[in-house]
Each structure stands twice: as structure tokens, then as C-alpha cells.
Design a protein around this motif. Structure first.
Motif, PDB file in Angstrom:
ATOM      1  N   GLY A  63      -2.454   9.551   0.567  1.00  0.00           N
ATOM      2  CA  GLY A  63      -2.949  10.306  -0.567  1.00  0.00           C
ATOM      3  C   GLY A  63      -3.865  11.389  -0.037  1.00  0.00           C
ATOM      4  O   GLY A  63      -4.967  11.111   0.434  1.00  0.00           O
ATOM      5  N   ALA A  72      -3.394   6.537  -6.067  1.00  0.00           N
ATOM      6  CA  ALA A  72      -3.362   5.592  -4.936  1.00  0.00           C
ATOM      7  C   ALA A  72      -3.252   4.142  -5.384  1.00  0.00           C
ATOM      8  O   ALA A  72      -2.441   3.383  -4.829  1.00  0.00           O
ATOM      9  CB  ALA A  72      -4.595   5.799  -4.052  1.00  0.00           C
ATOM     10  N   VAL A  84      -5.965   6.911   1.734  1.00  0.00           N
ATOM     11  CA  VAL A  84      -6.405   8.098   1.007  1.00  0.00           C
ATOM     12  C   VAL A  84      -7.477   8.808   1.819  1.00  0.00           C
ATOM     13  O   VAL A  84      -8.436   8.175   2.279  1.00  0.00           O
ATOM     14  CB  VAL A  84      -6.984   7.741  -0.378  1.00  0.00           C
ATOM     15  CG1 VAL A  84      -7.438   9.007  -1.103  1.00  0.00           C
ATOM     16  CG2 VAL A  84      -5.956   7.000  -1.217  1.00  0.00           C
ATOM     17  N   ASP A  95     -11.206   4.688  -6.130  1.00  0.00           N
ATOM     18  CA  ASP A  95     -10.034   3.936  -5.674  1.00  0.00           C
ATOM     19  C   ASP A  95     -10.415   2.506  -5.314  1.00  0.00           C
ATOM     20  O   ASP A  95      -9.688   1.557  -5.633  1.00  0.00           O
ATOM     21  CB  ASP A  95      -9.417   4.617  -4.446  1.00  0.00           C
ATOM     22  CG  ASP A  95      -8.684   5.892  -4.783  1.00  0.00           C
ATOM     23  OD1 ASP A  95      -8.091   5.968  -5.866  1.00  0.00           O
ATOM     24  OD2 ASP A  95      -8.712   6.822  -3.952  1.00  0.00           O
TER      25      ASP A  95
END
Length: 262
Positions: A63, A72, A84, A95
């Protein structure tokens, strides 16, 4: 001024404000993704076509400047191995909030989308980059780095702002009193007057930059990608979208054996 450092602080502030791109997905969305029922966006409204995605189970996904607790976690719930990288620590935390809440594994890396030196070449099968290149002044390095970290046949999906949007006065984009003001390429730090810059800083808004179609579409081609598909999208709250699509997204592929699609 260090644009990356300023924008890091600005996006941290956007999390505190509850910007729509910083609000984590619900547990219900994660539960559906685990059942194979999911969608994500690269642009404001239109879901990325299902046929763009390979089989997600075991896929190595990067990501790219896409933290915020949205795409994500969905990829992770769908079975992908997700990393990410994002410039904002508070965005990355969003996240991890979802990962901890719903039992997901997401690796978070604080860094600039133009510098992927933390990752070895040919480490990922998919690079997913929602609209974010408007927060960096040049894009070619990002495309070059994305190409490097992808395996042969790997895919890159990017969302972009239509550069035409930047010729208009931002304050009037939510009205029908659209006024052409700026010559392209646009940059907040060179096109706004002192009072506007001070207000932007006071509001904690990130600095933005336009990029030409030559660089947004030609840039991936110069890196070595082939262009497989694209779509256009609009922003419901943006009056300019009543006249033309103000966003678009591309699907590009690194040359080599094609990744198996669903």
C-alpha cells in the motif's frame, strides 16, 4: 520548507480532524472481506474493477501512501500479505487500529512514497496507490521505485487528480462560480499569495501539486510499465465534477509473466 515534513504533520492533523480518508473501515466490512465480498477505491467514489485484481490469497501487496485504515485492512482480510508505507504516523496507526481490532497482520512503514529503499527489488505482486501524488512535487521517482519493487508481471494501481482541476480557484470549486485562476503546473507554495499560504498552514492543510497527463500516464511507461486499463471518476461534493470527471485511475503492469487474475 521541507514539503514532506510539512505534509507529514498536516496529515497527522487530518486524522485528528476526522478527514474522510483517515476513518477506519468497520468490522462488518472486514468480516465481508474475509468471505470474499469486498471493494476498495483509488478515487473518491468508483470502486476499482474486480477484474483488475489477481487472486488475493498470499499476494504480497504494498500500500503506497495508502494508510488510513481503509484499503490495507481489506486486502489483509481478503488473504493478502500487506505492507503499507506512508508519510503520516497517525495514518499508519489507523491501519493498526483495524488490525488489532479484527486480528489482521499489516506491516506499517513510515516513509516517503518516492523512497522505497527499505524494500528489496521484486518484493511485491501489487502496488496500490490511491490519490496521493498530489502531495509530492514530482512523480517519476515514485513510478521508478514502484517498478523496481514489483516482481515481473506485477501490477500497479494508481489514482490521480485530473490536472485540469488545478486551474480553478480552490475556494470556488464548491460553488457554480468557477473561476480559472492558475497556470499549470500548479503548486500551493508558488501559486498562493502570502495570506492564503498562512491560512493553509493555520488550517493544517497539506500542500498540493498538479502533475501533467504526460507525467501521470507517460511516467509509468518511462519506468517500464505497460498500461492495461484506466477509468475516470468524479467527486460528489465538487461542483466541477458536474462538468467533467475530475479523477482517474490506471492499471499498469511490469513486463514479465502475467499475474493470475480472478
Amino acid at each position: 520548507m521541507d514539503i514532506a515534513e510539512y505534509n507529514r504533520r498536516a496529515w497527522d492533523a487530518q486524522v485528528a480532524k476526522g478527514n474522510r480518508w483517515t476513518v477506519p473501515v468497520t468490522s462488518e466490512i472486514i468480516a465481508s472481506a474475509r468471505l470474499g465480498l469486498w471493494s476498495v477505491v483509488l478515487t473518491p467514489q468508483k470502486p476499482v474493477p474486480t477484474e483488475w485484481f489477481p487472486k488475493m490469497s498470499g499476494l504480497d501487496v504494498l500500500g503506497l501512501a495508502s494508510a488510513g485504515g481503509q484499503q490495507a485492512p481489506v486486502f489483509a482480510a481478503a488473504g493478502a500479505k500487506v505492507t503499507v508505507i506512508d508519510n503520516s504516523a497517525r495514518q499508519l496507526k489507523q491501519d493498526q487500529i483495524v488490525a488489532e481490532r479484527d486480528g489482521l497482520q499489516i506491516e506499517s512503514v513510515l516513509g516517503d512514497m518516492r523512497d522505497l529503499s527499505d524494500f528489496q527489488s521484486e518484493s511485491f505482486d501489487l502496488v496500490f496507490n490511491p490519490c496521493s501524488v498530489s502531495f509530492i512535487p514530482a512523480v517519476q521517482k515514485m513510478f521508478d521505485e514502484a517498478y523496481r519493487v514489483l516482481r515481473p508481471g506485477g501490477l500497479m494501481m494508481c489514482g490521480f487528480v485530473n490536472p485540469l482541476r488545478f486551474i480553478f480557484d480552490e475556494d470556488k470549486l464548491k460553488t457554480r462560480n468557477l473561476a480559472v485562476r492558475h497556470r499549470l503546473p500548479y503548486a500551493d507554495d508558488t501559486h498562493l499569495n502570502a495570506n492564503e499560504l498562512n491560512q493553509l498552514r493555520a488550517d493544517g492543510e497539506p500542500f498540493m501539486f498538479s502533475h501533467s497527463l504526460e507525467n501521470l500516464i507517460g511516467g509509468p511507461l518511462r519506468s517500464g510499465f505497460i498500461l492495461r486499463d484506466l477509468f475516470e471518476d468524479s467527486e460528489e461534493a465538487d461542483e466541477l465534477s458536474a462538468f467533467l470527471p475530475t479523477y482517474f485511475a490506471i492499471l499498469a503492469q511490469k513486463v514479465g509473466e502475467q499475474t493470475q487474475s480472478t
